[in-house]
Design a protein around this motif. Structure first.
Motif: not given
Length: 221
Positions: A22-29, A34-35, A110-112
């Motif tokens: 129920h918290t805004s989901q993290e984006d793909e980046l 994290r992975r 950089d990616k962000a």
């Protein structure tokens, strides 16, 4: 403690999952960051994660700081989350002791597309802070727990009136209330820090019991 207030271990995990859902989901980046942290870096549990990350983004949107200080970049998750909540022209100075993480962190900054907002410093936080000729509206302390009291003494001197200091892991897996577990230097650092803040007339503070405890400290004006 009365039964209706008692949360079992399983319920705790269920609650954490519920909170995350129920918290805004993290984006793909951020998910990828994290992975990769879990796959490639020692002690990956130190990464902020989606709930704390979202809180940091929203706190930056609320406080609207111009200059932010972060002690303990780790793999850059929290720095990216804070940077995303900043106004145009605002900057985060983030400090990481482990030089082996430098290319990992830089890759994701950089990616962000946040190179303009995040200035990464590799080295001893106490030395770097001394050299930074800046005052801060927001600081996030998440470095070596043994150094928390020293960080605090340095950081408070660099804060603007009305600024906020956030300190992570302030409950230290519950060790702060377990006399049996208080002999190690990490727990001692946290206990000393918490006492220092509580007794400092220049500030007011609240502990948020999320994850491992987050203390929010406001520097009085």
């Amino acid at each position: 403690m009365s039964n209706h207030n008692h949360i079992t271990g399983n319920q705790n995990i269920d609650l954490e999952n519920y909170i995350e859902t129920h918290t805004s989901q993290e984006d793909e980046l951020l998910y990828h960051l994290r992975r990769q942290t879990h796959l490639k870096v020692l002690r990956p549990r130190m990464v902020s994660g989606p709930v704390q990350g979202q809180l940091l983004t929203m706190l930056c949107q609320m406080i609207r700081p111009q200059n932010v200080l972060e002690i303990g970049t780790f793999t850059g998750y929290s720095a990216i989350c804070m940077a995303r909540g900043l106004n145009q022209g605002a900057v985060i100075h983030t400090i990481e002791r482990d030089d082996e993480l430098e290319s990992f962190i830089s890759h994701y900054i950089d990616k962000a597309g946040l190179q303009d907002k995040i200035k990464l410093h590799i080295g001893d936080a106490l030395k770097v802070i001394e050299e930074l000729n800046t005052s801060f509206d927001l600081a996030f302390i998440d470095g070596d727990k043994r150094e928390y009291p020293t960080y605090y003494k340095m950081v408070i001197e660099k804060m603007n009136p009305g600024g906020f200091i956030l300190a992570d892991n302030i409950l230290w897996n519950g060790k702060v209330v377990d006399p049996q577990a208080q002999n190690d230097s990490y727990t001692q650092g946290i206990l000393t820090f918490n006492k220092l803040v509580k007794e400092d007339p220049r500030t007011e503070q609240v502990i948020l019991p999320m994850r491992d405890g987050l203390m929010m400290i406001r520097v009085k004006e």
